[in-house]
Design a protein around this motif. Structure first.
Motif, PDB file in Angstrom:
ATOM      1  N   ILE A 167       6.077   9.744 -26.815  1.00  0.00           N
ATOM      2  CA  ILE A 167       6.121   8.322 -27.142  1.00  0.00           C
ATOM      3  C   ILE A 167       4.886   7.901 -27.922  1.00  0.00           C
ATOM      4  O   ILE A 167       4.955   7.126 -28.870  1.00  0.00           O
ATOM      5  CB  ILE A 167       6.259   7.496 -25.849  1.00  0.00           C
ATOM      6  CG1 ILE A 167       7.625   7.760 -25.211  1.00  0.00           C
ATOM      7  CG2 ILE A 167       6.076   6.018 -26.116  1.00  0.00           C
ATOM      8  CD1 ILE A 167       7.843   7.051 -23.902  1.00  0.00           C
ATOM      9  N   ALA A 168       3.725   8.416 -27.534  1.00  0.00           N
ATOM     10  CA  ALA A 168       2.492   8.068 -28.233  1.00  0.00           C
ATOM     11  C   ALA A 168       2.553   8.495 -29.694  1.00  0.00           C
ATOM     12  O   ALA A 168       2.137   7.767 -30.596  1.00  0.00           O
ATOM     13  CB  ALA A 168       1.294   8.716 -27.532  1.00  0.00           C
ATOM     14  N   GLU A 169       3.099   9.697 -29.939  1.00  0.00           N
ATOM     15  CA  GLU A 169       3.194  10.185 -31.309  1.00  0.00           C
ATOM     16  C   GLU A 169       4.169   9.340 -32.117  1.00  0.00           C
ATOM     17  O   GLU A 169       3.912   8.989 -33.275  1.00  0.00           O
ATOM     18  CB  GLU A 169       3.625  11.652 -31.304  1.00  0.00           C
ATOM     19  CG  GLU A 169       2.554  12.604 -30.780  1.00  0.00           C
ATOM     20  CD  GLU A 169       3.100  14.010 -30.560  1.00  0.00           C
ATOM     21  OE1 GLU A 169       4.335  14.141 -30.435  1.00  0.00           O
ATOM     22  OE2 GLU A 169       2.310  14.949 -30.520  1.00  0.00           O
TER      23      GLU A 169
ATOM     24  N   SER B 135      11.093   4.923 -29.923  1.00  0.00           N
ATOM     25  CA  SER B 135      10.639   4.936 -28.534  1.00  0.00           C
ATOM     26  C   SER B 135      10.676   3.527 -27.980  1.00  0.00           C
ATOM     27  O   SER B 135      10.534   2.540 -28.715  1.00  0.00           O
ATOM     28  CB  SER B 135       9.209   5.495 -28.434  1.00  0.00           C
ATOM     29  OG  SER B 135       8.289   4.649 -29.108  1.00  0.00           O
ATOM     30  N   THR B 136      10.902   3.409 -26.661  1.00  0.00           N
ATOM     31  CA  THR B 136      10.898   2.121 -25.989  1.00  0.00           C
ATOM     32  C   THR B 136      10.157   2.242 -24.664  1.00  0.00           C
ATOM     33  O   THR B 136      10.091   3.318 -24.067  1.00  0.00           O
ATOM     34  CB  THR B 136      12.327   1.620 -25.707  1.00  0.00           C
ATOM     35  OG1 THR B 136      12.996   2.565 -24.852  1.00  0.00           O
ATOM     36  CG2 THR B 136      13.115   1.454 -26.978  1.00  0.00           C
TER      37      THR B 136
ATOM     38  N   ARG C 160      10.362   4.802 -19.778  1.00  0.00           N
ATOM     39  CA  ARG C 160      10.072   5.034 -21.194  1.00  0.00           C
ATOM     40  C   ARG C 160      11.149   5.932 -21.776  1.00  0.00           C
ATOM     41  O   ARG C 160      11.673   6.814 -21.092  1.00  0.00           O
ATOM     42  CB  ARG C 160       8.706   5.697 -21.384  1.00  0.00           C
ATOM     43  CG  ARG C 160       7.526   4.916 -20.864  1.00  0.00           C
ATOM     44  CD  ARG C 160       6.243   5.732 -20.980  1.00  0.00           C
ATOM     45  NE  ARG C 160       5.073   4.990 -20.569  1.00  0.00           N
ATOM     46  CZ  ARG C 160       4.662   4.863 -19.316  1.00  0.00           C
ATOM     47  NH1 ARG C 160       5.368   5.435 -18.332  1.00  0.00           N
ATOM     48  NH2 ARG C 160       3.583   4.175 -19.024  1.00  0.00           N
ATOM     49  N   THR C 161      11.462   5.725 -23.037  1.00  0.00           N
ATOM     50  CA  THR C 161      12.385   6.619 -23.731  1.00  0.00           C
ATOM     51  C   THR C 161      11.789   7.018 -25.072  1.00  0.00           C
ATOM     52  O   THR C 161      11.030   6.256 -25.680  1.00  0.00           O
ATOM     53  CB  THR C 161      13.747   5.961 -23.984  1.00  0.00           C
ATOM     54  OG1 THR C 161      13.599   4.923 -24.967  1.00  0.00           O
ATOM     55  CG2 THR C 161      14.322   5.356 -22.709  1.00  0.00           C
ATOM     56  N   THR C 162      12.116   8.198 -25.514  1.00  0.00           N
ATOM     57  CA  THR C 162      11.765   8.636 -26.861  1.00  0.00           C
ATOM     58  C   THR C 162      12.890   9.515 -27.358  1.00  0.00           C
ATOM     59  O   THR C 162      13.482  10.287 -26.590  1.00  0.00           O
ATOM     60  CB  THR C 162      10.422   9.388 -26.883  1.00  0.00           C
ATOM     61  OG1 THR C 162      10.090   9.734 -28.230  1.00  0.00           O
ATOM     62  CG2 THR C 162      10.488  10.656 -26.054  1.00  0.00           C
ATOM     63  N   SER C 163      13.254   9.383 -28.628  1.00  0.00           N
ATOM     64  CA  SER C 163      14.385  10.147 -29.148  1.00  0.00           C
ATOM     65  C   SER C 163      14.215  10.408 -30.636  1.00  0.00           C
ATOM     66  O   SER C 163      13.470   9.718 -31.335  1.00  0.00           O
ATOM     67  CB  SER C 163      15.701   9.399 -28.898  1.00  0.00           C
ATOM     68  OG  SER C 163      15.729   8.177 -29.605  1.00  0.00           O
TER      69      SER C 163
ATOM     70  N   PRO D 182      19.564   4.677 -20.091  1.00  0.00           N
ATOM     71  CA  PRO D 182      18.873   4.369 -18.828  1.00  0.00           C
ATOM     72  C   PRO D 182      19.077   2.917 -18.418  1.00  0.00           C
ATOM     73  O   PRO D 182      19.263   2.034 -19.252  1.00  0.00           O
ATOM     74  CB  PRO D 182      17.407   4.654 -19.157  1.00  0.00           C
ATOM     75  CG  PRO D 182      17.309   4.470 -20.638  1.00  0.00           C
ATOM     76  CD  PRO D 182      18.628   4.914 -21.200  1.00  0.00           C
ATOM     77  N   THR D 183      19.021   2.675 -17.114  1.00  0.00           N
ATOM     78  CA  THR D 183      19.080   1.332 -16.562  1.00  0.00           C
ATOM     79  C   THR D 183      17.934   1.167 -15.567  1.00  0.00           C
ATOM     80  O   THR D 183      17.327   2.142 -15.126  1.00  0.00           O
ATOM     81  CB  THR D 183      20.415   1.076 -15.839  1.00  0.00           C
ATOM     82  OG1 THR D 183      20.537   1.995 -14.741  1.00  0.00           O
ATOM     83  CG2 THR D 183      21.590   1.259 -16.783  1.00  0.00           C
TER      84      THR D 183
END
Length: 405
Positions: free
Chosen positions: A4-6, A183-184, A197-200, A302-303
């Motif tokens: 996520i940071a990247e 990312s969120t 957190r999500t990253t995709s 995700p929820t």
């Protein structure tokens, strides 16, 4: 997998490039809408029991800034609403802020980026301030605001931060490639909800078969990380294929279908892998004096209370100008979440649902001043509870300041 940071660093760098000194003369458009009004709601936070009706007054500020030249477009828009209830409830603040950028780097290469912030204590009710997609490179499907039915009606404040960036490259007049990262970070402040957190990353390929028909395929891979726990952390892999079909100069039909493979960490150790069918589609028509758009989507996401679940949403929006000064608009939304005991959050399968309908009549008194009347109905329920519905009626005035005023 990109962290996520990247992703955030890449997105911020990309957005900064839009703010750099332009090589062409820029056209700048600025405006601010200021609204005041009042509402009566029978159950504004979709509580379960007791006396829930209340009158509220509110003020809302919605700024918009757009910078555009021959190669780039940068837009900032948002809204902040402050509401005061005359009985039973404390004051409340709901808001959103979005920054999007689009730059053509060459005849074949295009760069896109976006950043969003949203916050609401009753996201299910705040249809207008719903969370948009962080990045939608193809602009094919209207963004469906995410309603987390697993925490709806629990008076939990949900705040989301999102960043995304993507590139599109035209291989030929008929073929194009696209890649993106987003990312969120979603937080919950209240009696329910687990921060995550999500990253995709996503890859897209499109081929135009003729002037009106395009074939598309996409692959997305992502991570879900629930804060301060490993149970529910998931890996999602989701490929799909579909078409864009221009039915006329104003009407467009789009559809995609695929599947999602979800691998989730369990509380007892190890993991569980599930496969679901996914799909999304839309029909949109820009009418002579308005617009009509029907959208539907089924995806694994995700929820806050049920882990990664299958979320299905249907949305219908309509607007029409009936005279030079009068217009109407309306929307219908239905969302349901299917939770499985296999995702590490629950001991049995269950689902939760949210439905709502809203309408607005608006009358323009001048180019910069309009009045409006609104009405809505909404309800949330699940296999384990059913809450009182909310009936709401309101009125207000909006004054536009700026170049469009």
């Amino acid at each position: 997998m990109t962290t996520i940071a990247e992703t955030s660093a890449v997105s911020l760098i990309v957005l900064c490039t839009f703010a750099a000194e332009p090589s062409h003369a820029q056209e700048v458009t600025k405006s601010v809408d200021v609204s005041v009004g009042g509402n009566y709601s029978s159950n504004p936070f979709l509580d379960a029991n007791g006396s829930t009706g209340s009158i509220s007054v509110y003020a809302e500020v919605a700024p918009r800034i757009r910078l555009e030249d021959e190669t780039s477009n940068l837009q900032l828009n948002g809204a902040v609403r402050y509401s005061t209830y005359l009985s039973r409830y404390k004051s409340d603040v709901t808001g959103r802020l979005g920054l999007t950028g689009d730059r053509r780097l060459s005849e074949r290469l295009r760069l896109r980026a976006a950043a969003t912030i949203t916050t609401s204590r009753s996201a299910a009710q705040d249809v207008l301030l719903g969370e948009p997609s962080v990045l939608n490179p193809d602009n094919t499907f209207p963004d469906l605001p995410f309603v987390d039915t697993t925490v709806a009606g629990l008076r939990t404040r949900a705040t989301s931060f999102g960043l995304g960036a993507g590139l599109e490259y035209a291989l030929s007049p008929t073929d194009a490639l696209g890649i993106g990262l987003d990312s969120t970070y979603r937080t919950y402040d209240g009696p329910a909800g687990i921060n995550y957190r999500t990253t995709s990353a996503n890859f897209q390929y499109g081929r135009r078969l003729n002037e009106s028909l395009m074939l598309k395929t996409s692959v997305e891979a992502g991570l879900v990380d629930y804060e301060n726990r490993t149970t529910g952390d998931s890996r999602i892999f989701s490929p799909s294929v579909g078409v864009d079909w221009g039915l006329s100069e104003t009407a467009k039909l789009a559809a995609q279908a695929g599947f999602a493979v979800v691998n989730t960490d369990l509380i007892a150790g190890g993991s569980n892998t599930r496969t679901y069918l996914t799909a999304r589609g839309s029909y949109c028509d820009r009418l002579l004096e308005g617009s009509l758009c029907l959208s539907a989507q089924r995806s694994a996401r995700p929820t806050g209370f049920a882990g990664v679940s299958i979320v299905t949403g249907i949305d219908l929006g309509y607007s029409r100008k009936i005279t030079e000064s009068d217009s109407i608009s309306g929307s219908v939304r239905y969302t349901w979440t299917d939770q499985t005991s296999a995702n590490g959050f629950a001991t049995e399968d269950w689902n939760s649902r949210f439905g709502g309908i809203a309408g607005t009549y608006s009358r323009a008194f001048s180019n910069s001043l309009r009045g409006f009347v609104t009405g809505s109905y909404s309800k949330v329920q699940s296999d384990t509870f059913s809450r009182k519905p909310n009936f709401s009626i309101g009125f207000g005035l909006t004054k536009k300041f700026g170049e469009d005023g």
